[in-house]
Design a protein around this motif. Structure first.
Motif, PDB file in Angstrom:
ATOM      1  N   LYS A 197      57.238  46.487  22.306  1.00  0.00           N
ATOM      2  CA  LYS A 197      56.321  45.442  22.688  1.00  0.00           C
ATOM      3  C   LYS A 197      54.724  45.361  21.048  1.00  0.00           C
ATOM      4  CE  LYS A 197      55.516  45.580  27.404  1.00  0.00           C
ATOM      5  NZ  LYS A 197      54.940  45.675  27.982  1.00  0.00           N
ATOM      6  N   THR A 198      55.348  45.564  19.754  1.00  0.00           N
ATOM      7  CA  THR A 198      55.175  45.399  18.289  1.00  0.00           C
ATOM      8  C   THR A 198      55.990  44.253  17.506  1.00  0.00           C
ATOM      9  OG1 THR A 198      56.960  46.739  17.050  1.00  0.00           O
ATOM     10  CG2 THR A 198      54.774  47.971  18.451  1.00  0.00           C
ATOM     11  N   THR A 199      56.828  43.818  18.378  1.00  0.00           N
ATOM     12  CA  THR A 199      57.645  42.562  17.542  1.00  0.00           C
ATOM     13  C   THR A 199      58.172  41.514  18.557  1.00  0.00           C
ATOM     14  OG1 THR A 199      58.543  43.588  16.016  1.00  0.00           O
ATOM     15  CG2 THR A 199      58.778  41.725  15.553  1.00  0.00           C
ATOM     16  N   VAL A 200      57.623  40.216  18.588  1.00  0.00           N
ATOM     17  CA  VAL A 200      57.749  38.914  18.748  1.00  0.00           C
ATOM     18  C   VAL A 200      58.728  38.242  18.113  1.00  0.00           C
ATOM     19  CG1 VAL A 200      57.259  37.057  20.382  1.00  0.00           C
ATOM     20  CG2 VAL A 200      56.335  38.822  20.775  1.00  0.00           C
ATOM     21  N   PHE A 201      60.090  37.655  18.994  1.00  0.00           N
ATOM     22  CA  PHE A 201      60.783  37.036  17.861  1.00  0.00           C
ATOM     23  C   PHE A 201      61.108  35.574  18.037  1.00  0.00           C
ATOM     24  CE2 PHE A 201      62.260  40.332  15.791  1.00  0.00           C
ATOM     25  CZ  PHE A 201      62.306  41.940  16.446  1.00  0.00           C
ATOM     26  N   LEU A 202      61.723  34.870  17.706  1.00  0.00           N
ATOM     27  CA  LEU A 202      62.138  33.812  18.303  1.00  0.00           C
ATOM     28  C   LEU A 202      63.419  33.205  17.419  1.00  0.00           C
ATOM     29  CD1 LEU A 202      61.439  30.691  19.625  1.00  0.00           C
ATOM     30  CD2 LEU A 202      60.514  30.249  17.112  1.00  0.00           C
ATOM     31  N   GLN A 203      64.656  33.310  17.916  1.00  0.00           N
ATOM     32  CA  GLN A 203      65.786  33.068  18.137  1.00  0.00           C
ATOM     33  C   GLN A 203      66.201  31.464  17.647  1.00  0.00           C
ATOM     34  OE1 GLN A 203      68.315  34.987  16.371  1.00  0.00           O
ATOM     35  NE2 GLN A 203      69.273  33.320  16.148  1.00  0.00           N
ATOM     36  N   MET A 204      66.153  30.774  16.869  1.00  0.00           N
ATOM     37  CA  MET A 204      66.325  29.597  17.161  1.00  0.00           C
ATOM     38  C   MET A 204      68.024  29.073  16.059  1.00  0.00           C
ATOM     39  SD  MET A 204      63.057  28.533  15.146  1.00  0.00           S
ATOM     40  CE  MET A 204      63.757  29.155  13.808  1.00  0.00           C
ATOM     41  N   ILE A 205      68.691  28.280  17.716  1.00  0.00           N
ATOM     42  CA  ILE A 205      69.988  28.051  16.565  1.00  0.00           C
ATOM     43  C   ILE A 205      69.817  26.238  16.664  1.00  0.00           C
ATOM     44  CG2 ILE A 205      70.772  30.102  17.670  1.00  0.00           C
ATOM     45  CD1 ILE A 205      72.179  28.319  20.150  1.00  0.00           C
ATOM     46  N   SER A 206      70.769  25.958  16.386  1.00  0.00           N
ATOM     47  CA  SER A 206      71.922  24.043  16.717  1.00  0.00           C
ATOM     48  C   SER A 206      70.088  23.541  15.857  1.00  0.00           C
ATOM     49  CB  SER A 206      71.516  23.816  17.876  1.00  0.00           C
ATOM     50  OG  SER A 206      72.590  24.466  17.865  1.00  0.00           O
ATOM     51  N   LEU A 207      69.860  23.761  14.242  1.00  0.00           N
ATOM     52  CA  LEU A 207      68.683  23.202  14.192  1.00  0.00           C
ATOM     53  C   LEU A 207      68.548  21.927  13.943  1.00  0.00           C
ATOM     54  CD1 LEU A 207      67.094  26.374  12.880  1.00  0.00           C
ATOM     55  CD2 LEU A 207      65.841  25.171  13.973  1.00  0.00           C
ATOM     56  N   LYS A 208      67.565  21.336  13.545  1.00  0.00           N
ATOM     57  CA  LYS A 208      67.155  19.877  13.767  1.00  0.00           C
ATOM     58  C   LYS A 208      66.667  19.519  12.851  1.00  0.00           C
ATOM     59  CE  LYS A 208      68.614  18.780  18.491  1.00  0.00           C
ATOM     60  NZ  LYS A 208      67.914  17.982  19.449  1.00  0.00           N
ATOM     61  N   PRO A 209      66.761  18.531  12.180  1.00  0.00           N
ATOM     62  CA  PRO A 209      65.442  17.873  11.145  1.00  0.00           C
ATOM     63  C   PRO A 209      63.838  18.172  11.319  1.00  0.00           C
ATOM     64  CG  PRO A 209      67.093  17.111  11.032  1.00  0.00           C
ATOM     65  CD  PRO A 209      67.961  17.392  11.796  1.00  0.00           C
ATOM     66  N   GLU A 210      63.999  17.713  12.504  1.00  0.00           N
ATOM     67  CA  GLU A 210      62.485  17.326  13.639  1.00  0.00           C
ATOM     68  C   GLU A 210      61.957  18.993  14.292  1.00  0.00           C
ATOM     69  OE1 GLU A 210      65.658  16.279  14.025  1.00  0.00           O
ATOM     70  OE2 GLU A 210      65.421  15.595  16.100  1.00  0.00           O
ATOM     71  N   ASP A 211      62.847  19.791  13.829  1.00  0.00           N
ATOM     72  CA  ASP A 211      62.236  21.778  14.036  1.00  0.00           C
ATOM     73  C   ASP A 211      60.887  21.486  12.727  1.00  0.00           C
ATOM     74  OD1 ASP A 211      65.440  22.459  15.406  1.00  0.00           O
ATOM     75  OD2 ASP A 211      63.155  21.297  16.169  1.00  0.00           O
ATOM     76  N   THR A 212      61.281  20.880  11.636  1.00  0.00           N
ATOM     77  CA  THR A 212      60.484  21.444  10.292  1.00  0.00           C
ATOM     78  C   THR A 212      59.680  21.386  10.583  1.00  0.00           C
ATOM     79  OG1 THR A 212      62.996  20.232   8.644  1.00  0.00           O
ATOM     80  CG2 THR A 212      60.073  20.339   7.777  1.00  0.00           C
ATOM     81  N   ALA A 213      58.802  22.331  10.067  1.00  0.00           N
ATOM     82  CA  ALA A 213      57.560  23.222  10.102  1.00  0.00           C
ATOM     83  C   ALA A 213      57.263  23.834   9.886  1.00  0.00           C
ATOM     84  CB  ALA A 213      56.845  23.026  11.722  1.00  0.00           C
ATOM     85  N   VAL A 214      55.097  24.236   9.735  1.00  0.00           N
ATOM     86  CA  VAL A 214      55.045  25.531   9.661  1.00  0.00           C
ATOM     87  C   VAL A 214      54.941  26.476  10.835  1.00  0.00           C
ATOM     88  CG1 VAL A 214      53.296  27.180   8.487  1.00  0.00           C
ATOM     89  CG2 VAL A 214      53.948  25.127   7.155  1.00  0.00           C
ATOM     90  N   TYR A 215      55.816  27.008  10.971  1.00  0.00           N
ATOM     91  CA  TYR A 215      55.002  27.892  12.596  1.00  0.00           C
ATOM     92  C   TYR A 215      54.824  28.929  12.850  1.00  0.00           C
ATOM     93  CZ  TYR A 215      59.854  26.309  14.277  1.00  0.00           C
ATOM     94  OH  TYR A 215      60.286  24.239  14.576  1.00  0.00           O
ATOM     95  N   PHE A 216      53.670  29.155  13.988  1.00  0.00           N
ATOM     96  CA  PHE A 216      52.329  30.193  13.499  1.00  0.00           C
ATOM     97  C   PHE A 216      53.211  30.597  15.194  1.00  0.00           C
ATOM     98  CE2 PHE A 216      49.390  28.341  10.770  1.00  0.00           C
ATOM     99  CZ  PHE A 216      50.702  26.765  10.306  1.00  0.00           C
ATOM    100  N   CYS A 217      52.594  32.102  14.815  1.00  0.00           N
ATOM    101  CA  CYS A 217      52.871  33.538  16.355  1.00  0.00           C
ATOM    102  C   CYS A 217      50.689  33.617  16.283  1.00  0.00           C
ATOM    103  CB  CYS A 217      53.316  34.676  16.109  1.00  0.00           C
ATOM    104  SG  CYS A 217      53.131  35.580  14.601  1.00  0.00           S
ATOM    105  N   ALA A 218      51.029  33.628  17.443  1.00  0.00           N
ATOM    106  CA  ALA A 218      49.439  33.252  18.252  1.00  0.00           C
ATOM    107  C   ALA A 218      49.776  34.400  19.625  1.00  0.00           C
ATOM    108  CB  ALA A 218      48.462  31.876  18.447  1.00  0.00           C
ATOM    109  N   SER A 219      48.343  34.748  19.728  1.00  0.00           N
ATOM    110  CA  SER A 219      47.769  35.951  20.834  1.00  0.00           C
ATOM    111  C   SER A 219      46.896  35.730  21.482  1.00  0.00           C
ATOM    112  CB  SER A 219      48.386  37.634  20.454  1.00  0.00           C
ATOM    113  OG  SER A 219      47.943  38.098  21.401  1.00  0.00           O
ATOM    114  N   SER A 220      47.151  35.920  22.803  1.00  0.00           N
ATOM    115  CA  SER A 220      46.006  35.105  23.909  1.00  0.00           C
ATOM    116  C   SER A 220      45.294  36.078  24.785  1.00  0.00           C
ATOM    117  CB  SER A 220      46.419  34.373  25.635  1.00  0.00           C
ATOM    118  OG  SER A 220      45.865  33.863  25.926  1.00  0.00           O
ATOM    119  N   SER A 221      44.174  36.197  24.782  1.00  0.00           N
ATOM    120  CA  SER A 221      43.524  37.174  25.090  1.00  0.00           C
ATOM    121  C   SER A 221      43.004  36.593  26.804  1.00  0.00           C
ATOM    122  CB  SER A 221      42.661  38.490  24.902  1.00  0.00           C
ATOM    123  OG  SER A 221      41.457  37.102  24.548  1.00  0.00           O
ATOM    124  N   PHE A 222      43.395  35.318  27.182  1.00  0.00           N
ATOM    125  CA  PHE A 222      42.683  34.721  28.383  1.00  0.00           C
ATOM    126  C   PHE A 222      43.503  35.125  29.981  1.00  0.00           C
ATOM    127  CE2 PHE A 222      40.755  32.400  31.222  1.00  0.00           C
ATOM    128  CZ  PHE A 222      42.009  30.681  31.125  1.00  0.00           C
TER     129      PHE A 222
END
Length: 126
Positions: free
Chosen positions: A75-100
């Motif tokens: 539980k020290t790393t979270v992954f986002l595996q992305m396949i079949s990527l599309k041009p509309e997936d272009t962005a800056v990707y941020f990870c975030a944590s919630s304490s709520f």
């Protein structure tokens, strides 16, 4: 909580990337970790989330079947595996944590996340 995102880059349409988010700090207060993305001139939007207790996962509709959020056993790393990527997936990707504690009721709400990483650029183009 400190978060460090990495793994972005350029890929052709149909390609794959795996993003990583290193998570450190107060584990006992962590309810969820999520990925958001922000394209130029657009609002930051929810991509995927994983509940820290139980591991339930949530996705925005446009990435279902293509993106998979997961975490390592420590539980020290979270992954986002992305396949079949599309041009509309272009962005800056941020990870975030919630304490709520109530984040499970609305995991897509940006305001439920209180700690953010610096972002990693994903560009999908030919």
């Amino acid at each position: 909580v400190q978060l460090q995102a990495s793994g972005g880059g350029w890929v052709q349409p149909g390609g794959s990337l795996r993003l990583s988010c290193s998570v450190s700090g107060r584990r006992e207060s962590r309810s969820a970790v999520a990925w958001f993305r922000q394209a130029p001139g657009m609002e930051r939007e929810f991509v995927a989330a994983i509940m820290w207790s139980g591991g339930t996962r949530y996705y925005r509709d446009s990435v279902k079947g293509r993106f998979t959020i997961s975490r390592d056993n420590a539980k020290t790393t979270v992954f986002l595996q992305m396949i079949s990527l599309k041009p509309e997936d272009t962005a800056v990707y941020f990870c975030a944590s919630s304490s709520f504690r109530g984040v499970i009721l609305s995991p897509m709400a940006l305001g439920h996340y209180d700690d953010w990483g610096q972002g990693t650029q994903v560009t999908v183009s030919s």
